[in-house]
Scaffold this motif. Structure first.
Motif, PDB file in Angstrom:
ATOM      1  N   ILE A   1       4.555  13.851  -3.851  1.00  0.00           N
ATOM      2  CA  ILE A   1       3.226  14.144  -4.401  1.00  0.00           C
ATOM      3  C   ILE A   1       2.444  12.837  -4.391  1.00  0.00           C
ATOM      4  N   ASP A   2       1.386  12.818  -3.596  1.00  0.00           N
ATOM      5  CA  ASP A   2       0.548  11.621  -3.502  1.00  0.00           C
ATOM      6  C   ASP A   2      -0.514  11.702  -4.600  1.00  0.00           C
ATOM      7  N   GLU A   3      -0.353  10.850  -5.605  1.00  0.00           N
ATOM      8  CA  GLU A   3      -1.269  10.856  -6.747  1.00  0.00           C
ATOM      9  C   GLU A   3      -2.221   9.647  -6.708  1.00  0.00           C
ATOM     10  N   ALA A   4      -2.696   9.301  -5.527  1.00  0.00           N
ATOM     11  CA  ALA A   4      -3.583   8.131  -5.405  1.00  0.00           C
ATOM     12  C   ALA A   4      -4.774   8.218  -6.364  1.00  0.00           C
ATOM     13  N   TYR A   5      -5.241   9.449  -6.627  1.00  0.00           N
ATOM     14  CA  TYR A   5      -6.471   9.614  -7.433  1.00  0.00           C
ATOM     15  C   TYR A   5      -6.189  10.159  -8.832  1.00  0.00           C
ATOM     16  N   ILE A   6      -4.941  10.124  -9.266  1.00  0.00           N
ATOM     17  CA  ILE A   6      -4.558  10.808 -10.514  1.00  0.00           C
ATOM     18  C   ILE A   6      -5.330  10.291 -11.732  1.00  0.00           C
TER      19      ILE A   6
ATOM     20  N   GLN B   1       1.677   6.501  -6.173  1.00  0.00           N
ATOM     21  CA  GLN B   1       0.403   6.086  -6.760  1.00  0.00           C
ATOM     22  C   GLN B   1       0.009   4.769  -6.092  1.00  0.00           C
ATOM     23  N   THR B   2      -1.147   4.257  -6.439  1.00  0.00           N
ATOM     24  CA  THR B   2      -1.631   3.041  -5.773  1.00  0.00           C
ATOM     25  C   THR B   2      -2.509   2.236  -6.720  1.00  0.00           C
ATOM     26  N   MET B   3      -2.607   0.936  -6.463  1.00  0.00           N
ATOM     27  CA  MET B   3      -3.558   0.125  -7.226  1.00  0.00           C
ATOM     28  C   MET B   3      -4.892   0.015  -6.485  1.00  0.00           C
ATOM     29  N   SER B   4      -5.033   0.760  -5.380  1.00  0.00           N
ATOM     30  CA  SER B   4      -6.252   0.655  -4.549  1.00  0.00           C
ATOM     31  C   SER B   4      -7.453   1.399  -5.113  1.00  0.00           C
ATOM     32  N   LYS B   5      -7.246   2.323  -6.039  1.00  0.00           N
ATOM     33  CA  LYS B   5      -8.340   3.186  -6.484  1.00  0.00           C
ATOM     34  C   LYS B   5      -8.761   2.807  -7.911  1.00  0.00           C
TER      35      LYS B   5
ATOM     36  N   GLY C   1       0.845  -1.196   0.000  1.00  0.00           N
ATOM     37  CA  GLY C   1       0.000   0.000   0.000  1.00  0.00           C
ATOM     38  C   GLY C   1       0.876   1.240   0.000  1.00  0.00           C
ATOM     39  N   SER C   2       0.309   2.363  -0.440  1.00  0.00           N
ATOM     40  CA  SER C   2       1.070   3.632  -0.370  1.00  0.00           C
ATOM     41  C   SER C   2       1.415   3.928   1.072  1.00  0.00           C
ATOM     42  N   ASP C   3       0.588   3.412   1.980  1.00  0.00           N
ATOM     43  CA  ASP C   3       0.830   3.682   3.393  1.00  0.00           C
ATOM     44  C   ASP C   3       2.218   3.199   3.812  1.00  0.00           C
TER      45      ASP C   3
END
Ligand SMILES: Cc1ncc(COP(=O)(O)O)c(C=O)c1O
Length: 348
Positions: free
Chosen positions: A178-183, A205-209, A79-81
């Protein structure tokens, strides 16, 4: 000037990382007696008896193709966490250094800093949910090691102005994350293509969204090779399990399907916004580049509880700075959004 060595904690500079069996031997062999695994198998049909690739090479090769970032500049976290925690632990000396965040924003920057006994400087966003550059400049001191920016931001949903982010990248010589979780839901481009311009830039970035894989816990950080090397040194040896690596790889073969889901979610977001606007309970909907809407309502607590009784869970953000009276609503399926609007209509 930016100098990675000046930023790193002394103990991390000196750290001799754990060398796992799979670090010391990476080729193919017919008999593996090096890692104290169970050679007989496991109770599952597919065995999973071997440790996974500590550096997730296959997943990174695929990400290189999709993201246009060299594999050596990619870190994969649980996770990004995990990326947030590793960055703070690698660069911030507990009790001495600090990070800077711009609330209202994602909660884990503060929590990770608190866990690591690292102070947090908070410079709130402006009422338009943009960066307050003069206040950020004033707040930075010699111990400010990382600035966390979230764009599109959670819980506000908007993107930060690109020129403001660039102003920080150009004038501050700590790490800029830069947290681009929702990019993927945004009309603006990722900063990934600008990595070569900024040695102090880290993009998460993340694969969660957009990828719909929150349960697999796959977060990514893109940065210079030097920063990625530090993160690899500090991470737990096998931080991404085999099942997650296999499933992530399988998902990454289906970019077209994900792009179609992204288009559908953006369509649903616009439709939901239009329908919510008609309701007298809704006072304001903030513009969103994400897969959720921040909605100011006339009675946040009352509506939240009413919806809960109807089996619909929203996020009450009304006690968050600059978000008084606001609920955060994730965009659901067309049918879920219709049920949400119908339930809201019945609230008086
Ligand atoms: C801005 C932001 N970053 C990171 C995360 C967490 O991502 P992950 O699931 O990869 O840990 C979230 C989850 O809500 C988020 O909103």
């Amino acid at each position: 000037m930016f100098n990675l060595n000046d930023l790193l904690r002394d103990n991390i500079k000196k750290l001799v990382p754990y060398s796992s069996a799979r670090d010391e031997f990476t080729g193919e062999a017919s008999i593996y007696l090096d890692a104290n695994e169970n050679s007989l198998g496991s109770p599952l049909t597919k065995w999973y008896n071997r440790y996974p690739d500590p550096l997730q090479k296959k997943v990174k090769e695929k990400l290189q193709e999709i993201k246009g970032v060299p594999a050596k500049q990619i870190f994969i976290g649980n996770g990004s966490d995990e990326c947030i925690d590793i960055l703070i632990r690698s660069f911030c000396e507990p009790g001495i250094d600090n990070i800077l965040i711009c609330p209202p924003t994602y909660g884990m920057y503060q929590v990770s800093a608190d866990i690591n006994n690292v102070a947090v400087k908070k410079i709130p966003l402006t009422p338009a949910f943009q960066l307050n550059l003069p206040a950020i400049e004033d707040a930075i001191d010699n111990n400010t090691k990382i600035i966390f920016l979230c764009s599109p931001n959670n819980p506000t949903g908007n993107s930060l102005v690109k020129e403001d982010i660039e102003a920080i990248l150009n004038n501050y010589f700590g790490l800029v994350v830069i947290d681009e979780a929702y990019i993927n839901f945004s009309r603006y481009r990722s900063f990934t293509q600008e990595l070569s311009d900024y040695p102090n830039l880290v993009i998460m970035q993340t694969m969660s969204k957009a990828w719909g894989l929150a349960a697999l816990r796959i977060g990514m950080a893109f940065a210079s090779e030097e920063i990625i090397e530090v993160m690899n040194k500090v991470k737990p040896p096998y931080n991404i399990n085999q099942a997650s690596q296999e499933l992530a790889l399988q998902a990454l073969e289906n970019v077209d399907q994900v792009n179609e889901m992204i288009r559908e979610i953006v369509r649903q977001r616009d439709e939901l916004e239009k329908n919510l606007r008609q309701l007298p309970q809704v006072l304001h909907i903030f513009p969103s580049d994400a897969n959720f809407l921040l909605v100011k309502v006339n009675d946040a607590k009352g509506i939240y509880n009413f919806m809960l009784e109807k089996g619909i869970v929203l996020r009450d953000r009304s006690r968050v700075e600059l978000c008084a009276g606001c609920l955060r609503i994730t965009v659901g399926t067309a049918s879920e959004n219709e049920q949400l609007v119908a339930a809201l209509k019945s609230y008086h």
